[in-house]
Design a protein around this motif. Sequence first.
Motif, PDB file in Angstrom:
ATOM      1  N   LEU A   1      39.968  48.887  63.679  1.00 21.83           N
ATOM      2  CA  LEU A   1      40.506  49.313  64.975  1.00 21.83           C
ATOM      3  C   LEU A   1      40.336  50.820  65.184  1.00 21.83           C
ATOM      4  O   LEU A   1      40.011  51.263  66.295  1.00 21.83           O
ATOM      5  CB  LEU A   1      41.980  48.928  65.073  1.00 21.83           C
ATOM      6  CG  LEU A   1      42.281  47.431  65.175  1.00 21.83           C
ATOM      7  CD1 LEU A   1      43.785  47.177  65.165  1.00 21.83           C
ATOM      8  CD2 LEU A   1      41.665  46.856  66.453  1.00 21.83           C
ATOM      9  N   LEU A   2      40.563  51.594  64.131  1.00 19.95           N
ATOM     10  CA  LEU A   2      40.416  53.042  64.254  1.00 19.95           C
ATOM     11  C   LEU A   2      38.963  53.427  64.533  1.00 19.95           C
ATOM     12  O   LEU A   2      38.676  54.260  65.411  1.00 19.95           O
ATOM     13  CB  LEU A   2      40.906  53.716  62.975  1.00 19.95           C
ATOM     14  CG  LEU A   2      40.932  55.250  62.976  1.00 19.95           C
ATOM     15  CD1 LEU A   2      41.842  55.761  64.086  1.00 19.95           C
ATOM     16  CD2 LEU A   2      41.398  55.776  61.627  1.00 19.95           C
ATOM     17  N   GLY A   3      38.034  52.805  63.813  1.00 20.97           N
ATOM     18  CA  GLY A   3      36.618  53.083  64.056  1.00 20.97           C
ATOM     19  C   GLY A   3      36.185  52.642  65.445  1.00 20.97           C
ATOM     20  O   GLY A   3      35.416  53.347  66.128  1.00 20.97           O
TER      21      GLY A   3
ATOM     22  N   LEU B   1      42.735  53.832  77.045  1.00 18.68           N
ATOM     23  CA  LEU B   1      42.486  54.494  75.776  1.00 18.68           C
ATOM     24  C   LEU B   1      43.774  55.003  75.145  1.00 18.68           C
ATOM     25  O   LEU B   1      43.965  54.917  73.923  1.00 18.68           O
ATOM     26  CB  LEU B   1      41.504  55.652  75.970  1.00 18.68           C
ATOM     27  CG  LEU B   1      40.051  55.265  76.254  1.00 18.68           C
ATOM     28  CD1 LEU B   1      39.218  56.509  76.507  1.00 18.68           C
ATOM     29  CD2 LEU B   1      39.469  54.458  75.097  1.00 18.68           C
ATOM     30  N   ILE B   2      44.683  55.520  75.973  1.00 26.65           N
ATOM     31  CA  ILE B   2      45.967  56.002  75.439  1.00 26.65           C
ATOM     32  C   ILE B   2      46.776  54.849  74.867  1.00 26.65           C
ATOM     33  O   ILE B   2      47.382  54.957  73.793  1.00 26.65           O
ATOM     34  CB  ILE B   2      46.748  56.741  76.540  1.00 26.65           C
ATOM     35  CG1 ILE B   2      46.041  58.055  76.897  1.00 26.65           C
ATOM     36  CG2 ILE B   2      48.177  57.023  76.087  1.00 26.65           C
ATOM     37  CD1 ILE B   2      46.668  58.783  78.065  1.00 26.65           C
TER      38      ILE B   2
ATOM     39  N   LEU C   1      34.658  55.043  68.415  1.00 23.90           N
ATOM     40  CA  LEU C   1      33.369  54.729  69.026  1.00 23.90           C
ATOM     41  C   LEU C   1      33.516  54.492  70.526  1.00 23.90           C
ATOM     42  O   LEU C   1      32.683  54.960  71.324  1.00 23.90           O
ATOM     43  CB  LEU C   1      32.770  53.498  68.351  1.00 23.90           C
ATOM     44  CG  LEU C   1      31.390  53.041  68.856  1.00 23.90           C
ATOM     45  CD1 LEU C   1      30.359  54.152  68.656  1.00 23.90           C
ATOM     46  CD2 LEU C   1      30.960  51.772  68.153  1.00 23.90           C
ATOM     47  N   LEU C   2      34.561  53.799  70.938  1.00 25.55           N
ATOM     48  CA  LEU C   2      34.776  53.532  72.360  1.00 25.55           C
ATOM     49  C   LEU C   2      35.046  54.830  73.126  1.00 25.55           C
ATOM     50  O   LEU C   2      34.520  55.026  74.233  1.00 25.55           O
ATOM     51  CB  LEU C   2      35.949  52.561  72.531  1.00 25.55           C
ATOM     52  CG  LEU C   2      36.329  52.185  73.968  1.00 25.55           C
ATOM     53  CD1 LEU C   2      35.151  51.488  74.651  1.00 25.55           C
ATOM     54  CD2 LEU C   2      37.566  51.289  73.980  1.00 25.55           C
TER      55      LEU C   2
ATOM     56  N   ASP D   1      33.145  58.894  76.900  1.00 28.94           N
ATOM     57  CA  ASP D   1      32.876  60.303  77.177  1.00 28.94           C
ATOM     58  C   ASP D   1      31.408  60.533  77.515  1.00 28.94           C
ATOM     59  O   ASP D   1      31.086  61.354  78.377  1.00 28.94           O
ATOM     60  CB  ASP D   1      33.290  61.128  75.958  1.00 28.94           C
ATOM     61  CG  ASP D   1      33.116  62.618  76.204  1.00 28.94           C
ATOM     62  OD1 ASP D   1      33.599  63.106  77.254  1.00 28.94           O
ATOM     63  OD2 ASP D   1      32.505  63.300  75.364  1.00 28.94           O
ATOM     64  N   GLN D   2      30.520  59.820  76.850  1.00 31.66           N
ATOM     65  CA  GLN D   2      29.101  59.963  77.142  1.00 31.66           C
ATOM     66  C   GLN D   2      28.761  59.502  78.564  1.00 31.66           C
ATOM     67  O   GLN D   2      27.865  60.041  79.198  1.00 31.66           O
ATOM     68  CB  GLN D   2      28.266  59.166  76.129  1.00 31.66           C
ATOM     69  CG  GLN D   2      28.290  59.748  74.727  1.00 31.66           C
ATOM     70  CD  GLN D   2      27.628  61.114  74.646  1.00 31.66           C
ATOM     71  OE1 GLN D   2      26.539  61.319  75.180  1.00 31.66           O
ATOM     72  NE2 GLN D   2      28.298  62.054  73.990  1.00 31.66           N
ATOM     73  N   ARG D   3      29.475  58.534  79.067  1.00 28.94           N
ATOM     74  CA  ARG D   3      29.230  58.028  80.420  1.00 28.94           C
ATOM     75  C   ARG D   3      30.014  58.788  81.484  1.00 28.94           C
ATOM     76  O   ARG D   3      29.934  58.449  82.657  1.00 28.94           O
ATOM     77  CB  ARG D   3      29.583  56.540  80.481  1.00 28.94           C
ATOM     78  CG  ARG D   3      28.717  55.673  79.568  1.00 28.94           C
ATOM     79  CD  ARG D   3      29.084  54.225  79.678  1.00 28.94           C
ATOM     80  NE  ARG D   3      28.256  53.405  78.790  1.00 28.94           N
ATOM     81  CZ  ARG D   3      28.344  52.072  78.704  1.00 28.94           C
ATOM     82  NH1 ARG D   3      29.234  51.423  79.456  1.00 28.94           N
ATOM     83  NH2 ARG D   3      27.558  51.402  77.874  1.00 28.94           N
ATOM     84  N   GLY D   4      30.775  59.763  81.058  1.00 30.15           N
ATOM     85  CA  GLY D   4      31.492  60.587  82.011  1.00 30.15           C
ATOM     86  C   GLY D   4      32.691  59.922  82.662  1.00 30.15           C
ATOM     87  O   GLY D   4      33.135  60.350  83.728  1.00 30.15           O
ATOM     88  N   ARG D   5      33.251  58.907  82.022  1.00 29.86           N
ATOM     89  CA  ARG D   5      34.389  58.187  82.603  1.00 29.86           C
ATOM     90  C   ARG D   5      35.693  58.484  81.861  1.00 29.86           C
ATOM     91  O   ARG D   5      36.679  57.786  82.043  1.00 29.86           O
ATOM     92  CB  ARG D   5      34.124  56.684  82.574  1.00 29.86           C
ATOM     93  CG  ARG D   5      32.896  56.243  83.353  1.00 29.86           C
ATOM     94  CD  ARG D   5      32.834  54.745  83.439  1.00 29.86           C
ATOM     95  NE  ARG D   5      34.017  54.199  84.081  1.00 29.86           N
ATOM     96  CZ  ARG D   5      34.296  52.893  84.145  1.00 29.86           C
ATOM     97  NH1 ARG D   5      33.477  52.024  83.570  1.00 29.86           N
ATOM     98  NH2 ARG D   5      35.393  52.465  84.747  1.00 29.86           N
TER      99      ARG D   5
END
Length: 205
Positions: free
Chosen positions: A96-98, A122-123, A102-103, A108-112
């Motif tokens: 779950l932590l990994g 995410l929180i 990764l998620l 962040d890479q998709r700017g969302r």
Amino acid sequence: MTIGAWLSFRGRIGRQSWWLAYLLPMIAVSAVVGAAYSTSVGMAAPGMSRSVGQQGLLVLSALLSLLSIWPMLVGAIKRMHDRNRSGWWIGAQTLLLGSLVLLTWQVDQRGRLHDPIVAAALIGAAAGVGVLSLWVFIEINVLRGTRGFNRFGPDPLVTPDMALWQQTAPDAWQQPGWPPQSPPGWKSPPPRQGCWNGSPPGRRD
């Protein structure tokens, strides 16, 4: 503790073995990895390729990081066994932590990352993983293992001599020939006639 036992998922370990045989050595390895990585990065001048020595430090730090994963998993799982809990809790926490890391990176890479719905999801996921990680931390670092045998093996705090003493002590306390046995054919004598049977005797003048 042998190398085979140190790398085996079987059995149980106490808190002292976890701290001294697993946690502190891995902290030392992490310090060496961090120092090697910082040195390799700091030695590289901007715009210039790294030298063979710098690349070797990077490879060494990556190799030590990978090699430290297995012992940490082994030690944590054995501590969960000592608490009479399945080692899959450690696997679930790691997965779950990994997945959360990764998620978060993908979002962040998709700017969302600044999307309110995505951020709230995410929180919430991070809070759940945090609660699970806190529970696992308390289980493996703070709490004593179950006393005596459990489904994963004997109590690591009980030495073989102590276990043998616990098993044989009650019999050893019993003195030989006690309680005394009646001789063969012996019968208890019949009650005497005229003995008081519980009712008050008659009064004589």
